[in-house]
Design a protein around this motif. Structure first.
Motif: not given
Length: 486
Positions: A98-114
């Motif tokens: 999660v950090l590598a893909v989205a940290a500092g970049k705003g939004d991340l689409l995440v399945s709510r059953d996470a």
């Protein structure tokens, strides 16, 4: 590559044969200093194999590169470009992704059953989750993975999101159409992370659901201890393609992981990879055959229904890991909580999951006719005992819409901001400052930053009375809920 090798195991064997001694941690000195009462329970070999990774198993500069070689072998075995071992569980691995893909970049689409570990990653990072709603089954009251169309709809709403994250298999064994979802993401030049904690075995038998790397995922995380033969906390995260920088992913993991990794965990993952390459098809084939027979025999028991077709019907899941045997016990007049507790107390069997009407038996390649018969005998005993058990407490199950809470604050801001504890009923309409998660399976009902509604509070309160376990909230009795101070 030569998969007869097991670099970490071989190095540990040499360490023992050379009779090395370290004036270094760990302080028990291969068990010499351990309390004999502890050695009696844990075993002397456990301590003997607990050695320092760098400056012990390898030299202080890690010039032997045993870990690196073991990771290269793992990647080669499963068709990934790179693999990274973690001794802090998939909970850490998915946070790193999660950090590598989205940290500092705003939004991340995440399945709510996470899983709750992903929520923790959102809290750490300050990422704004854009929740992909899973396909709620209002009859069975469980969540199936989102479809490719669901993910596409979210990309249309949030085209600037950094990437997407889904869970497959779910804790119930249901699987997403990863290939279709990956295509949706890649058409936009965005990476797909798959939390495949329950899928470490998938690459090693064609009769199992599609493995995330084969289906086009960019990063996937697996727990070797769940469906493999590693120790608890053993995890591997894999990477393919050029949408995620592997060096940055490794750096993000370094921010979170221990500087004292456990060699025993590393070595078990190394050995399991070799076993799977050499014998996995046979071992998993036998396990699948056993699962098919066991499913049929359990289905024949009165009052117990094995769920399969219901999990693969239209508007549900793309595939199913049949080594996860999900059983509805409501026909016995008991809840899943009661059934799991009774089996543990009277038959010394622990179930992998329980809820208001179901229990799950998770099979692995280690199971055989004897363990299967033990489960059948225990279920027969449960059937005979069921009429003597009290009527199950009612659980107020929300509609799918009742579970869809509004996100009004970043999880980080809600978790670390000013907060207060209020009586549970007074939390309705307030913004949660803590996550509340029935465990297992570990999917939060309430995430920090979400506005709490009455249906969810009633569900949690009634669930507690029925046997649900809530390890997260500050008040585990749910007398109070921690909310953002207004």
């Amino acid at each position: 590559m030569d998969h007869n090798e097991a670099p970490l195991l071989d190095a540990l064997d040499r360490y023992h044969r050379l009779d090395r001694y370290g004036f270094t941690p760990p302080g028990h000195r291969q068990g010499r200093g351990a309390d004999p009462r502890v050695r009696e329970v844990l075993g002397g070999d456990t301590f003997r194999s607990d050695v320092l990774a760098s400056g012990g198993l390898d030299d202080r500069s890690s010039s032997g590169e045993y870990l690196k070689k073991a990771e290269q072998l793992m990647a080669d075995a499963v068709g990934a470009e790179q693999a990274f071992f973690s001794t802090c569980g998939s909970s850490l691995s998915v946070k790193a992704a999660v950090l590598a893909v989205a940290a500092g970049k705003g939004d991340l689409l995440v399945s709510r059953d996470a899983h709750k570990s992903i929520t923790a990653g959102l809290v750490f990072s300050g990422i704004q989750p854009r929740w992909i709603r899973p396909r709620w089954d209002s009859r069975l009251h469980l969540a199936h993975p989102p479809s490719a169309a669901d993910v596409e709809e979210m990309w249309e709403r949030y085209p600037d999101a950094a990437g997407a994250l889904i869970v497959s298999p779910t804790p119930y064994g249901t699987c997403a159409d990863i290939a279709a979802i990956a295509k949706v993401c890649h058409d936009r030049g965005k990476p797909l992370i798959v939390d495949e904690a329950w899928g470490a075995h998938l690459p090693f038998h064609e009769g199992l659901p599609t493995w995330a790397m084969s289906a086009g995922a960019d990063v996937c995380v697996v727990s070797v201890h769940k469906m493999g033969a590693g120790f608890e906390q053993g995890s591997v995260y894999h990477i393919r393609g050029d949408l995620v920088d592997p060096a940055h992913l490794s750096e993000c993991a370094d921010l979170l992981m221990t500087t004292s990794p456990n060699v025993i965990l590393y070595s078990a993952m190394d050995g399991w990879r070799r076993q799977m390459v050499q014998h996995g098809a046979e071992l998993l084939g036998d396990a699948l055959d056993l699962a098919r027979r066991l499913r049929t025999e359990i289905e024949a028991l009165p009052g117990i229904r094995v769920l399969e077709d219901e999990l693969l019907a239209a508007e549900s899941s793309h595939d199913l890991d049949r080594m996860q045997i999900l059983m509805d016990v409501s026909g016995l007049g008991v809840s899943g909580y009661q059934a799991a507790d009774w089996l543990r107390e009277n038959c010394r069997l622990d179930m992998g999951l329980s809820d208001h009407r179901r229990i799950m038996a998770t099979l692995s390649m280690a199971d055989d006719d004897a363990s299967a018969q033990r489960l059948l005998d225990a279920l027969q005993a449960l059937i005979e005992a069921a009429p003597t058990l009290p009527a199950p407490a009612r659980v107020d199950l929300p509609s799918p819409s009742g579970l869809e809470l509004e996100t009004v604050l970043l999880p980080r801001d809600a978790f670390f901001g000013p907060r207060e504890d209020v009586p549970a009923r007074e939390a309705v309409g307030r913004v949660a400052a803590e996550q509340i998660t029935p465990y297992p399976p570990g999917i939060p009902v309430i995430v920090p930053g979400e506005r709490i509604n009455e249906a969810v509070v009633e569900y949690l309160e009634s669930g507690l009375k029925a046997g649900m376990v809530l390890p997260d909230p500050a008040d585990q009795s749910l007398g109070t809920i921690r909310v953002v101070r207004e």
